[in-house]
Write a protein that holds these residues in place. Structure first.
Motif, PDB file in Angstrom:
ATOM      1  N   LEU A   1       0.828  -1.200   0.000  1.00 30.36           N
ATOM      2  CA  LEU A   1       0.000   0.000   0.000  1.00 30.36           C
ATOM      3  C   LEU A   1       0.866   1.256   0.000  1.00 30.36           C
ATOM      4  N   ALA A   2       1.941   1.266   0.758  1.00 33.08           N
ATOM      5  CA  ALA A   2       2.840   2.418   0.778  1.00 33.08           C
ATOM      6  C   ALA A   2       3.415   2.683  -0.610  1.00 33.08           C
ATOM      7  N   LYS A   3       3.834   1.627  -1.269  1.00 31.00           N
ATOM      8  CA  LYS A   3       4.377   1.780  -2.622  1.00 31.00           C
ATOM      9  C   LYS A   3       3.317   2.323  -3.580  1.00 31.00           C
ATOM     10  N   HIS A   4       2.097   1.810  -3.456  1.00 30.56           N
ATOM     11  CA  HIS A   4       0.987   2.242  -4.312  1.00 30.56           C
ATOM     12  C   HIS A   4       0.671   3.717  -4.090  1.00 30.56           C
ATOM     13  N   VAL A   5       0.554   4.127  -2.834  1.00 25.06           N
ATOM     14  CA  VAL A   5       0.228   5.525  -2.523  1.00 25.06           C
ATOM     15  C   VAL A   5       1.345   6.454  -2.988  1.00 25.06           C
TER      16      VAL A   5
ATOM     17  N   TYR B   1     -18.685  15.233 -14.671  1.00 27.22           N
ATOM     18  CA  TYR B   1     -20.015  15.578 -14.185  1.00 27.22           C
ATOM     19  C   TYR B   1     -19.965  16.703 -13.153  1.00 27.22           C
ATOM     20  N   SER B   2     -18.838  17.441 -13.144  1.00 23.25           N
ATOM     21  CA  SER B   2     -18.644  18.583 -12.234  1.00 23.25           C
ATOM     22  C   SER B   2     -18.684  18.170 -10.768  1.00 23.25           C
ATOM     23  N   LEU B   3     -18.196  16.988 -10.489  1.00 25.79           N
ATOM     24  CA  LEU B   3     -18.054  16.496  -9.123  1.00 25.79           C
ATOM     25  C   LEU B   3     -16.580  16.535  -8.730  1.00 25.79           C
ATOM     26  N   PRO B   4     -16.285  16.582  -7.430  1.00 29.43           N
ATOM     27  CA  PRO B   4     -14.874  16.534  -7.024  1.00 29.43           C
ATOM     28  C   PRO B   4     -14.258  15.201  -7.410  1.00 29.43           C
ATOM     29  N   LYS B   5     -13.088  15.266  -8.006  1.00 24.41           N
ATOM     30  CA  LYS B   5     -12.403  14.050  -8.490  1.00 24.41           C
ATOM     31  C   LYS B   5     -11.092  13.919  -7.714  1.00 24.41           C
ATOM     32  N   PHE B   6     -11.155  13.188  -6.612  1.00 27.90           N
ATOM     33  CA  PHE B   6      -9.972  13.031  -5.775  1.00 27.90           C
ATOM     34  C   PHE B   6      -8.972  12.082  -6.438  1.00 27.90           C
ATOM     35  N   ASP B   7      -7.695  12.353  -6.178  1.00 25.50           N
ATOM     36  CA  ASP B   7      -6.650  11.548  -6.805  1.00 25.50           C
ATOM     37  C   ASP B   7      -6.650  10.115  -6.291  1.00 25.50           C
ATOM     38  N   LEU B   8      -6.839   9.955  -4.991  1.00 30.56           N
ATOM     39  CA  LEU B   8      -6.838   8.615  -4.393  1.00 30.56           C
ATOM     40  C   LEU B   8      -7.716   8.611  -3.157  1.00 30.56           C
ATOM     41  N   MET B   9      -8.579   7.604  -3.065  1.00 28.13           N
ATOM     42  CA  MET B   9      -9.338   7.341  -1.844  1.00 28.13           C
ATOM     43  C   MET B   9      -8.879   6.012  -1.268  1.00 28.13           C
ATOM     44  N   LEU B  10      -8.567   6.010   0.024  1.00 25.07           N
ATOM     45  CA  LEU B  10      -8.275   4.772   0.738  1.00 25.07           C
ATOM     46  C   LEU B  10      -9.513   4.420   1.550  1.00 25.07           C
ATOM     47  N   LEU B  11     -10.221   3.397   1.125  1.00 24.45           N
ATOM     48  CA  LEU B  11     -11.469   3.021   1.763  1.00 24.45           C
ATOM     49  C   LEU B  11     -11.325   1.685   2.476  1.00 24.45           C
TER      50      LEU B  11
ATOM     51  N   ILE C   1      -9.227   4.340  -6.340  1.00 24.49           N
ATOM     52  CA  ILE C   1      -9.713   3.875  -5.041  1.00 24.49           C
ATOM     53  C   ILE C   1      -8.926   2.634  -4.657  1.00 24.49           C
ATOM     54  N   ALA C   2      -8.415   2.629  -3.429  1.00 19.09           N
ATOM     55  CA  ALA C   2      -7.809   1.430  -2.856  1.00 19.09           C
ATOM     56  C   ALA C   2      -8.726   0.954  -1.741  1.00 19.09           C
ATOM     57  N   MET C   3      -9.283  -0.250  -1.914  1.00 18.73           N
ATOM     58  CA  MET C   3     -10.108  -0.856  -0.878  1.00 18.73           C
ATOM     59  C   MET C   3      -9.196  -1.687   0.008  1.00 18.73           C
ATOM     60  N   VAL C   4      -9.030  -1.262   1.247  1.00 21.95           N
ATOM     61  CA  VAL C   4      -8.118  -1.918   2.182  1.00 21.95           C
ATOM     62  C   VAL C   4      -8.978  -2.661   3.199  1.00 21.95           C
TER      63      VAL C   4
ATOM     64  N   GLU D   1     -14.928   5.975 -11.602  1.00 23.26           N
ATOM     65  CA  GLU D   1     -14.536   6.333 -12.958  1.00 23.26           C
ATOM     66  C   GLU D   1     -13.116   5.864 -13.259  1.00 23.26           C
ATOM     67  N   GLY D   2     -12.272   5.894 -12.249  1.00 29.95           N
ATOM     68  CA  GLY D   2     -10.878   5.499 -12.418  1.00 29.95           C
ATOM     69  C   GLY D   2     -10.645   4.059 -12.023  1.00 29.95           C
ATOM     70  N   ASP D   3      -9.506   3.790 -11.395  1.00 27.98           N
ATOM     71  CA  ASP D   3      -9.091   2.432 -11.067  1.00 27.98           C
ATOM     72  C   ASP D   3      -9.463   2.064  -9.637  1.00 27.98           C
ATOM     73  N   LEU D   4      -9.864   0.825  -9.466  1.00 23.28           N
ATOM     74  CA  LEU D   4     -10.171   0.263  -8.152  1.00 23.28           C
ATOM     75  C   LEU D   4      -9.230  -0.903  -7.898  1.00 23.28           C
ATOM     76  N   LYS D   5      -8.525  -0.850  -6.782  1.00 25.53           N
ATOM     77  CA  LYS D   5      -7.596  -1.915  -6.428  1.00 25.53           C
ATOM     78  C   LYS D   5      -7.919  -2.386  -5.012  1.00 25.53           C
ATOM     79  N   TRP D   6      -8.009  -3.699  -4.840  1.00 22.40           N
ATOM     80  CA  TRP D   6      -8.300  -4.296  -3.545  1.00 22.40           C
ATOM     81  C   TRP D   6      -7.014  -4.771  -2.887  1.00 22.40           C
ATOM     82  N   PHE D   7      -6.825  -4.378  -1.626  1.00 21.08           N
ATOM     83  CA  PHE D   7      -5.727  -4.864  -0.795  1.00 21.08           C
ATOM     84  C   PHE D   7      -6.358  -5.683   0.333  1.00 21.08           C
ATOM     85  N   LEU D   8      -6.210  -6.999   0.280  1.00 20.42           N
ATOM     86  CA  LEU D   8      -6.834  -7.892   1.246  1.00 20.42           C
ATOM     87  C   LEU D   8      -5.776  -8.664   2.018  1.00 20.42           C
TER      88      LEU D   8
END
Length: 325
Positions: free
Chosen positions: A94-98, A212-222, A274-277, A308-315
């Motif tokens: 995750l550190a490398k990814h972020v 769609y004029s919404l905020p587009k964050f660079d990365l979400m850690l969820l 989005i990174a799903m942790v 809209e962008g990439d979703l990556k799962w860290f399990l």
């Protein structure tokens, strides 16, 4: 390094246009392999018999699941990746990814916007160690929260306090770049003020804007709860259907504290990454339901995350245990 081998999973159910952009389907090969090496050791690959899901896409699922498999497992899911680690190697990956995504956006536009959640923060611990602590331009970072409890920032339940104690206090992110709630306000006011802040930062281009004029964050850690909760979006809650507000408030969360604010699904799904942790065997059922797109149970909030962008799962292996044969 652990070996990784691709395999294909069924795609998530498409969301409405307000909630996500359509994506093209990934065509999967008719057979795949899973690796189960111990980290740092070379092991032979273990072939698994694969079962068809209802869409005719092969999936590594079955009755005799090996819950001790540890290593790196990758899956193609409409441009999404899934990886399974030990907890320590999850933090390293995750550190490398972020750090990689941070460098990319800072080089492209001079800022990096990162959205945190409560459970994901502890896995950022490797960022406060070498080589990241001295190489990341922390002054370019802007920190937000996908949800927050409406409690004082010094409260033990505060997501801000959790992030500050474990991460923010250890790096040189300017205090002005850390966007906390106004904890003197009631829940409605907290949500309104936070949304106003987001709109100001979109106007100033610190936060990017989506088509769609919404905020587009660079990365979400969820992260998510055992019930599939994401942010403060709980199963069957009316806030799941909110499409106009960027930030909504909840006064009746099913677990304490009851008052919270949360990004709405359109904002979450506008993210560039989005990174799903997700860790722990208690979340394995929700992971299985989401990855396999199980239609036999009611849809849970995490299944509605389709950015809209990439979703990556860290399990970790506990969270992924029901994905194995």
């Amino acid at each position: 390094m652990a070996t990784s081998v691709p395999f294909c999973l069924s795609s998530c159910t498409p969301q409405t246009r307000l909630l996500s952009k359509p994506k093209s389907h990934v065509q999967c090969p008719p057979m795949s392999l899973l690796s189960s090496p111990q980290i740092g050791q070379s092991k032979s690959l273990i072939p698994l018999s694969l079962t068809h899901n209802i869409n005719g896409v092969f999936s590594p699922l079955g009755k005799n699941r090996n819950r001790n498999m540890v290593g790196v497992v990758k899956a193609s899911m409409d441009n999404k990746n899934l990886e399974v680690f030990s907890k320590e190697h999850l933090a390293m990956s995750l550190a490398k990814h972020v750090a990689h995504i941070s460098k990319q956006f800072i080089n492209d536009r001079g800022y990096f916007t990162l959205v945190l959640s409560g459970g994901s923060v502890k896995y950022l611990r490797k960022l406060v160690e070498a080589p990241y602590i001295d190489s990341i331009p922390w002054s370019k970072w802007h920190i937000f929260w996908v949800d927050e409890k409406v409690v004082p920032k010094t409260h033990v339940e505060s997501n801000y306090k959790l992030a500050y104690d474990g991460f923010i206090s250890k790096v040189k992110i300017p205090a002005v770049n850390v966007y906390t709630i106004d904890d003197a306000l009631p829940a409605e006011g907290v949500a309104d003020v936070y949304e106003t802040t987001l709109r100001r930062l979109v106007a100033s281009k610190i936060i990017a804007s989506s088509d769609y004029s919404l905020p587009k964050f660079d990365l979400m850690l969820l992260d998510m709860g055992p019930d599939g909760q994401v942010g403060a979006l709980f199963p069957n809650h009316p806030v799941l259907k909110e499409t106009k507000k960027w930030v909504a408030y909840v006064k009746d969360a099913p677990k304490p504290p009851p008052e919270r604010i949360t990004f709405t699904l359109p904002v979450i799904n506008s993210a560039s990454n989005i990174a799903m942790v997700v860790t722990g065997a208690g979340k394995a059922d929700a992971v299985y339901t989401t990855i396999q797109n199980d239609q036999s149970v009611p849809k849970i909030p995490v299944q509605m995350v389709s950015p809209e962008g990439d979703l990556k799962w860290f399990l970790d292996k506990g969270a992924a245990s029901k994905l194995y044969k």
